[in-house]
Design an enzyme around this catalytic site. Structure first.
Site, PDB file in Angstrom:
ATOM      1  CD  GLU A 131     -46.152   4.996  -4.242  1.00 43.26           C
ATOM      2  OE1 GLU A 131     -47.009   4.888  -3.369  1.00 43.26           O
ATOM      3  OE2 GLU A 131     -46.057   6.017  -4.969  1.00 43.26           O
ATOM      4  N   GLY A 136     -41.250   7.378  -9.766  1.00 45.24           N
ATOM      5  CA  GLY A 136     -40.180   6.591  -9.155  1.00 45.24           C
ATOM      6  C   GLY A 136     -40.296   6.417  -7.656  1.00 45.24           C
ATOM      7  N   GLY A 189     -30.012   5.977 -16.467  1.00 46.18           N
ATOM      8  CA  GLY A 189     -31.151   5.093 -16.186  1.00 46.18           C
ATOM      9  C   GLY A 189     -32.425   5.844 -15.849  1.00 46.18           C
ATOM     10  CE  LYS A 207     -43.534   8.808 -14.565  1.00 47.66           C
ATOM     11  NZ  LYS A 207     -42.250   9.488 -14.739  1.00 47.66           N
ATOM     12  N   GLY A 311     -34.551   6.271 -11.755  1.00 48.89           N
ATOM     13  CA  GLY A 311     -33.275   5.632 -11.437  1.00 48.89           C
ATOM     14  C   GLY A 311     -33.511   4.277 -10.792  1.00 48.89           C
TER      15      GLY A 311
END
Ligand code: NAP
Ligand code: HSE
Length: 437
Positions: A131, A136, A189, A207, A311
């Site tokens: 996932e 993210g 990050g 992706k 993040g």
């Protein structure tokens, strides 16, 4: 009520994402166990540099820099959040060969070696959950795997890379330079270990490869995705797009293109490009480190997902959700039954990236400010066979812009050259695709 179970986790990678995973499974263990009946015990952590100072909620003695030492621990589940396609590939394949389930956030690994990873998992009755690999914290892999499975998905359009969205927003709204904005994305990050992967469009293409392979049930080759990043975008275009009612975003686009009534003639259009998104489209409103995905299915119609695409904690949210689904057996069941993983699907066929028609934004920059830039442009356009929907003179009077009617890249190229040869320009015209809504 079922008894609580403890799942032993080998954690490959204790950086931005790995530390977020530890935060959730250690610092929030009670509420997690209360809700899910599962408690995660991290039995080892893999890092590259053992001498680095860290403040992790993990006994430092459990850290190792030897992949074999991590995999020799007694563990039930491998979580791979180290990145890269060399050591990470070996670690993931070794765990799968040992019949262990794997949770990974590594889109580069799946985009380049997905068929091998899935084949190995199937061969050893293991499973892979990923996932966090596609934007993210957004649960978009789950949406495509489960929530939208009843649909034939025709199109998906996304802002898949939060670093690029952050950089474009920071340049336009906060006046930051490209380099300073990338540096801030790194400190926050959001960026990859090598941020050129973000700004070149490579991460978006990774992706898109992973998600479009599932959505279209085809084995897509990463190298077939036409790709352009934001590294050569100019602030002038971000500003002029805004004046004209668009937001310039790095989009990943996947679309089925069918010639005639037969599905066997179907090809895929797959591209990553900076694109002008009309303000009416929900993707245009996403700013900062947000990502978003618009998906169109034949039964559900249009759906839209947005939120934190990068993040530490947002990404760990997706990783731990996968860990829970592995622990409950849901991942293995899905992995065993669906036939959409790219070790099982037919190779995709591709549309020539220049072939599909679309509207384009074309900016002409004059060598000096013009009294009436639009009249000059209109004269240059007068006998050129290219329809345009709209023209605009930028507020600084140095740029004139047209939005074309749908046209192929080859036709556009010929027309733009002809127009440019009739105008006193400073530099080459800038061409960007416009998203049709
Ligand atoms: P990161 O902060 O650079 O952390 C990587 C971790 O893996 C570090 O602990 C590093 O060790 C370790 N590591 C890297 N290479 C290694 C090697 N060859 N041998 C042993 N240990 C190694 O990276 P990240 O941002 O957490 O990203 C990790 C993965 O998640 C990547 O695949 C990335 O694409 C993906 N991801 C990241 C985000 C995000 O927002 N950051 C979001 C979604 C997906 P040291 O600590 O010693 O350097
Ligand atoms: N570098 C990636 C991004 C991390 O900025 O979107 C999330 O995959």
């Amino acid at each position: 009520m079922n008894r609580e179970r403890t799942i032993k986790v080998a954690l490959a990678g204790c950086g931005t994402v790995g530390s977020g995973v530890l935060d959730i499974v250690v610092n929030r263990a009670e509420s997690l166990a209360c809700r899910t009946g599962v408690r995660f015990q991290v039995v080892g952590g893999l890092v590259a540099d053992l001498s680095k100072k860290r403040s992790l909620p993990l006994d430092p003695h459990l850290l190792t820099d030897e992949p074999a030492a991590l995999l020799s621990r007694d563990y039930d589940l491998l979580v791979e959040v180290m990145g890269g396609t060399t050591t990470a590939r070996a670690v993931v394949l070794d765990a799968l060969r040992a019949g262990k389930p794997v949770v990974t956030a590594n889109k580069a690994l799946l985009a380049l070696h997905g068929a091998e990873v899935f084949r190995t998992a199937h061969a050893h009755s293991a499973c892979v959950a990923f996932e966090a690999s596609c934007a993210g914290g957004l649960p978009i892999v789950g949406a495509v795997l489960r929530g939208l499975q009843a649909n034939r998905i025709n199109q998906l359009v996304g802002i898949f890379n939060s670093t690029c969205n952050f950089v474009l927003t920071a340049m336009l709204d906060r006046g930051m330079t490209f380099a300073d904005a990338v540096a801030e994305a790194q400190r926050s990050g959001y960026a990859e270990a090598d941020p050129t992967l973000d700004v070149s469009g490579g991460d978006t293409a990774h992706k898109l490869t992973v998600l479009a392979s599932l959505a279209f049930a085809r084995n897509i080759e990463f190298s077939r995705i036409a790709m352009q990043g934001i590294d050569r975008l100019q602030l002038d275009d971000l500003r002029i797009a805004r004046e004209m009612g668009y937001a310039c975003k790095l989009l990943g686009i996947g679309r089925r293109v069918t010639n005639g009534p037969h599905a066997q003639n179907e090809r895929l259009h797959l591209a990553v490009r900076p694109t002008l998104v009309p303000n009416a489209h929900p993707l245009a409103a996403l700013t900062g480190a947000s990502s978003g995905l618009w998906v169109q299915g034949d039964a559900v119609g249009e759906t839209f997902y947005s939120g934190a695409g990068a993040g530490s904690l947002p990404t760990a949210s997706a990783v731990v959700a996968d860990m829970i689904e592995v622990a409950t057996g849901a991942t293995q069941a899905t992995f065993n039954s669906l036939r959409i993983f790219n070790d099982q699907t037919a190779p995709a066929e591709y549309v020539d990236p220049g072939a599909p028609e679309g509207p384009f934004y074309v900016r002409f920059t004059f060598d000096s400010p013009r009294q009436d830039a639009l009249s000059d442009l209109a004269r240059a356009l007068s006998d050129i066979p290219m329809r345009h929907e709209r023209s605009h003179a930028a507020s600084d009077r140095r740029h004139a812009v047209i939005i074309t009617a749908p046209i192929t890249c080859a036709e556009l190229d010929t027309a733009v050259r002809a127009i440019a040869s009739r105008l006193p320009l400073a530099g080459e015209p800038v061409v960007l695709p416009v998203l049709e809504v």
